[in-house]
Design an enzyme around this catalytic site. Structure first.
Site, PDB file in Angstrom:
ATOM      1  N   ARG A  18      35.538  42.170  36.346  1.00  0.00           N
ATOM      2  CA  ARG A  18      36.354  41.346  35.434  1.00  0.00           C
ATOM      3  C   ARG A  18      35.716  39.981  35.203  1.00  0.00           C
ATOM      4  NH1 ARG A  18      41.965  40.992  38.085  1.00  0.00           N
ATOM      5  NH2 ARG A  18      40.593  40.874  39.875  1.00  0.00           N
ATOM      6  N   ASN A  36      42.841  44.611  35.909  1.00  0.00           N
ATOM      7  CA  ASN A  36      42.792  45.815  36.731  1.00  0.00           C
ATOM      8  C   ASN A  36      44.046  46.641  36.496  1.00  0.00           C
ATOM      9  OD1 ASN A  36      40.361  45.177  37.958  1.00  0.00           O
ATOM     10  ND2 ASN A  36      41.293  44.371  39.817  1.00  0.00           N
TER      11      ASN A  36
END
EC number: 3.6.1.7
Length: 91
Positions: A18, A36
């Protein structure tokens, strides 16, 4: 301006995916979010001009994080219903 969603599967959680995705988006002028999912995948909403967005998608498919491994990217073009002003990690 174009908006896409991506669901990325593989080894993409706990490996800096990320954060690296956010850095690449900022470099290319892409806005949106990355988060996520409970199933171990990562969801991305990316918005930008066509050429930078194509570069962003290629980098995601090639696995932006050294420790990550992308198995599959499910990509969908969606209507521009929301205008993002930056790219952020959603927790």
């Amino acid at each position: 301006m174009k908006t896409v969603t991506m669901r990325v599967t593989g080894l993409v959680q706990g490996v800096g995916f990320r954060w690296t995705t956010q850095m690449i988006a900022q470099e290319l002028g892409i806005t949106g979010t990355v988060k996520n999912n409970p199933d171990g995948s990562v969801s991305i909403v990316a918005q930008g001009d066509e050429l930078p967005l194509e570069h962003f998608i290629k980098k995601i498919k090639a696995s932006p994080s050294v420790a990550a491994h992308v198995d599959h990217v499910d990509l969908k073009i969606i209507p521009n219903t929301e205008k993002f002003t930056r790219f952020s990690v959603v927790y």
